[in-house]
Scaffold this active site. Structure first.
Site, PDB file in Angstrom:
ATOM      1  N   THR A 182       0.847  -1.192   0.000  1.00  0.00           N
ATOM      2  CA  THR A 182       0.000   0.000   0.000  1.00  0.00           C
ATOM      3  C   THR A 182       0.885   1.245   0.000  1.00  0.00           C
ATOM      4  O   THR A 182       1.964   1.258   0.579  1.00  0.00           O
ATOM      5  CB  THR A 182      -0.950   0.037   1.210  1.00  0.00           C
ATOM      6  OG1 THR A 182      -0.216   0.236   2.418  1.00  0.00           O
ATOM      7  CG2 THR A 182      -1.752  -1.262   1.298  1.00  0.00           C
ATOM      8  N   GLY A 183       0.412   2.285  -0.679  1.00  0.00           N
ATOM      9  CA  GLY A 183       1.227   3.489  -0.798  1.00  0.00           C
ATOM     10  C   GLY A 183       2.514   3.204  -1.537  1.00  0.00           C
ATOM     11  O   GLY A 183       3.596   3.612  -1.107  1.00  0.00           O
ATOM     12  N   GLY A 184       2.397   2.519  -2.679  1.00  0.00           N
ATOM     13  CA  GLY A 184       3.592   2.018  -3.359  1.00  0.00           C
ATOM     14  C   GLY A 184       4.114   2.856  -4.501  1.00  0.00           C
ATOM     15  O   GLY A 184       4.836   2.342  -5.359  1.00  0.00           O
ATOM     16  N   THR A 185       3.778   4.152  -4.534  1.00  0.00           N
ATOM     17  CA  THR A 185       4.210   4.977  -5.661  1.00  0.00           C
ATOM     18  C   THR A 185       5.369   5.907  -5.327  1.00  0.00           C
ATOM     19  O   THR A 185       5.856   6.622  -6.213  1.00  0.00           O
ATOM     20  CB  THR A 185       3.036   5.821  -6.191  1.00  0.00           C
ATOM     21  OG1 THR A 185       2.540   6.658  -5.141  1.00  0.00           O
ATOM     22  CG2 THR A 185       1.910   4.927  -6.700  1.00  0.00           C
ATOM     23  N   SER A 186       5.821   5.920  -4.084  1.00  0.00           N
ATOM     24  CA  SER A 186       6.948   6.778  -3.728  1.00  0.00           C
ATOM     25  C   SER A 186       7.591   6.269  -2.448  1.00  0.00           C
ATOM     26  O   SER A 186       7.035   5.421  -1.742  1.00  0.00           O
ATOM     27  CB  SER A 186       6.501   8.240  -3.533  1.00  0.00           C
ATOM     28  OG  SER A 186       5.639   8.355  -2.414  1.00  0.00           O
TER      29      SER A 186
ATOM     30  N   ILE B 191       9.380   4.714   0.693  1.00  0.00           N
ATOM     31  CA  ILE B 191       9.590   3.348   1.178  1.00  0.00           C
ATOM     32  C   ILE B 191       8.708   2.365   0.430  1.00  0.00           C
ATOM     33  O   ILE B 191       9.136   1.255   0.096  1.00  0.00           O
ATOM     34  CB  ILE B 191       9.331   3.285   2.698  1.00  0.00           C
ATOM     35  CG1 ILE B 191      10.404   4.067   3.458  1.00  0.00           C
ATOM     36  CG2 ILE B 191       9.290   1.841   3.187  1.00  0.00           C
ATOM     37  CD1 ILE B 191      10.107   4.243   4.938  1.00  0.00           C
ATOM     38  N   GLY B 192       7.466   2.741   0.150  1.00  0.00           N
ATOM     39  CA  GLY B 192       6.558   1.843  -0.553  1.00  0.00           C
ATOM     40  C   GLY B 192       7.061   1.479  -1.931  1.00  0.00           C
ATOM     41  O   GLY B 192       7.049   0.301  -2.321  1.00  0.00           O
TER      42      GLY B 192
ATOM     43  N   TYR C  48       0.568  11.337  15.924  1.00  0.00           N
ATOM     44  CA  TYR C  48       1.221  10.442  14.968  1.00  0.00           C
ATOM     45  C   TYR C  48       1.856   9.256  15.689  1.00  0.00           C
ATOM     46  O   TYR C  48       1.672   8.094  15.296  1.00  0.00           O
ATOM     47  CB  TYR C  48       2.279  11.212  14.185  1.00  0.00           C
ATOM     48  CG  TYR C  48       3.146  10.369  13.286  1.00  0.00           C
ATOM     49  CD1 TYR C  48       2.645   9.823  12.109  1.00  0.00           C
ATOM     50  CD2 TYR C  48       4.481  10.120  13.623  1.00  0.00           C
ATOM     51  CE1 TYR C  48       3.446   9.054  11.285  1.00  0.00           C
ATOM     52  CE2 TYR C  48       5.295   9.360  12.799  1.00  0.00           C
ATOM     53  CZ  TYR C  48       4.768   8.824  11.632  1.00  0.00           C
ATOM     54  OH  TYR C  48       5.580   8.049  10.805  1.00  0.00           O
TER      55      TYR C  48
END
Length: 244
Positions: A12-16, A18-19, A145
């Site tokens: 998930t969140g794989g476009t920038s 760490i992902g 956070y």
């Protein structure tokens, strides 16, 4: 190595950041990689990932993804729950909206994504949650956070206990300061951001920020058969910042 040949993984969140580094690392070891991203985000064409638009806080969308995979008869061998938000405010300035937005994305979103994916987890599947050393240190202005990331550390234990009967396990990787686009989204001007980065770097015993690829290598370790005896555990990757 080809530890993930013929395996299907979800990031998930794989476009920038760490992902993206993790998705690329999985692909380099033979995996078919599905990445999620907020609607409108894209991955580089040459990566060859399967892109699914999904906001990390969208529970209905998570259920739709799980149902789609189930209907197609697909199983997930590894899941990296990476997508999240990092917004900071002092105790005085924090708002209920910030609390709800942070927990809705980082904790609630992660929990209900795993719930939605449970029917499509392969036997022996690994789930890795992206935590943070903020859950371990008392950094001013990070209370909301940090608490959301502490919730993920707890989930790794309780969800592992629930998922072990079907052979799945959950662990956490908790990065320290890493060179990702996240730091450019903190709302500082360039000079202030440089000062903040220098101050943080001075607190890291190794004297530098980590790289997304270093976090990715830990995620792959936790996802591979070699770590089959690691369950409900947090691995901290922070250059010694919270340890020394």
């Amino acid at each position: 190595m080809s530890r993930f040949a013929n395996k299907t993984v979800l990031v998930t969140g794989g476009t920038s950041g760490i992902g993206l580094a993790t998705a690329r690392a999985f692909a380099a070891e033979g995996a078919h990689v599905i990445v999620t991203a907020r609607p409108g985000r894209k991955v580089e064409a040459d990566d060859g990932f399967e892109l699914v638009p999904l906001d990390a806080a969208d529970v209905i969308g998570a259920r739709a993804l799980g149902a789609h995979l189930a209907a197609a008869g697909r199983k997930l061998d590894a899941v990296f729950v990476n997508a999240g938000i990092a917004e900071f405010a002092s105790l005085t300035d924090a708002t209920e909206d910030l609390w709800d937005r942070t927990f809705g994305t980082n904790a609630r979103g992660a929990f209900f994504l795993i719930q939605a994916l449970r029917p499509v987890l392969a036997q022996g599947a690994s789930i890795v949650l992206n935590g943070s050393i903020n859950a371990r240190i008392g950094m001013p202005n990070s209370a909301i956070y940090a608490a959301s990331k502490a919730a993920l550390i707890s989930l790794a234990k309780t969800l592992s206990a629930e998922l072990l009967p079907q052979g799945a396990r959950v662990n956490v990787v908790s990065p320290g300061p890493v060179t990702t686009p996240l730091y450019g989204k903190l709302g500082f001007d360039a000079d202030t951001l440089k000062q903040v980065a220098t101050q943080i770097q001075g607190q890291i015993p190794l004297g530098r920020f980590g790289t997304p690829e270093e976090i990715a290598s830990t995620v792959l370790h936790l996802s591979a058969p070699e770590s089959a005896f690691i369950v409900g555990t947090e691995i901290i990757v922070d250059g010694g910042m919270s340890q020394l």
